[in-house]
Design an enzyme around this catalytic site. Structure first.
Site, PDB file in Angstrom:
ATOM      1  N   GLU A 172       0.818  -1.198   0.000  1.00 15.71           N
ATOM      2  CA  GLU A 172       0.000   0.000   0.000  1.00 15.71           C
ATOM      3  C   GLU A 172       0.859   1.259   0.000  1.00 15.71           C
ATOM      4  OE1 GLU A 172      -2.083  -3.522   0.965  1.00 15.71           O
ATOM      5  OE2 GLU A 172      -0.349  -2.687   2.011  1.00 15.71           O
ATOM      6  N   HIS A 191      10.730  14.878   9.890  1.00 15.14           N
ATOM      7  CA  HIS A 191      11.898  14.909   9.013  1.00 15.14           C
ATOM      8  C   HIS A 191      11.566  14.794   7.536  1.00 15.14           C
ATOM      9  CE1 HIS A 191      14.948  13.568  12.326  1.00 15.14           C
ATOM     10  NE2 HIS A 191      14.236  14.616  12.676  1.00 15.14           N
TER      11      HIS A 191
END
Length: 163
Positions: free
Chosen positions: A76, A103
């Protein structure tokens, strides 16, 4: 916030429970399927449609994120990452949920429904939604490099095979 959701057959029941939770939290949930259980379903179209929804909303200035589910979450995530502008992260604990946003400014997460309890997945999703991107220069630079490669096949103006 608008949350685009998709799954495969392995995550269908899981997805329904999580969508109910997100709606109860006040989010607008867009379900990209499937609508019913089919053990032979093909998840790529569901996940790609969810990722397209996120990318379209971002382009239009609508605050949106995506969550995709499967047995492991791997396929997925791969499907969602085929959409230009999508940074999908496989999340398996609290720190991967927060770091995906802090990040990488991930805009889609993938969770393995056969790997986690619903309560854990809810926590991962809430962390993902609530964690802001730091905006630190090094992270902005790296994300820009990914976008440049996606558009041109180059990083910093140089084709990757010649780096």
């Amino acid at each position: 916030m608008r949350i685009h959701v998709a799954t495969d057959h392995a995550g269908l029941e899981f997805s329904q429970q999580l969508q109910d939770h997100l709606r109860a939290q006040g989010h607008q949930v867009i379900d990209h399927g499937p609508a019913e259980y089919d053990a032979l379903d093909d998840y790529p179209s569901f996940c790609i449609n969810a990722a397209l929804g996120v990318a379209r909303d971002e382009r239009d200035g609508v605050e949106a994120l995506g969550v995709v589910f499967g047995g492991s979450g791997n396929g997925e995530q791969m499907a969602a990452n085929k959409v230009a502008g999508i940074r999908a992260a496989l999340v398996w604990n609290d720190s991967t949920a927060t770091l995906a946003r802090e990040h990488n400014n991930a805009n889609v997460i993938s969770i393995g429904a056969r790997q986690h309890e619903v309560a854990d997945a809810i926590r991962f999703i809430e962390l993902f939604i609530d964690t802001p991107f730091t905006g630190e220069e090094r992270h902005v630079r790296r994300i820009a490099q990914l976008g440049e490669y996606e558009r041109t096949g180059a990083i910093n103006g140089k084709h990757v095979d010649s780096l």
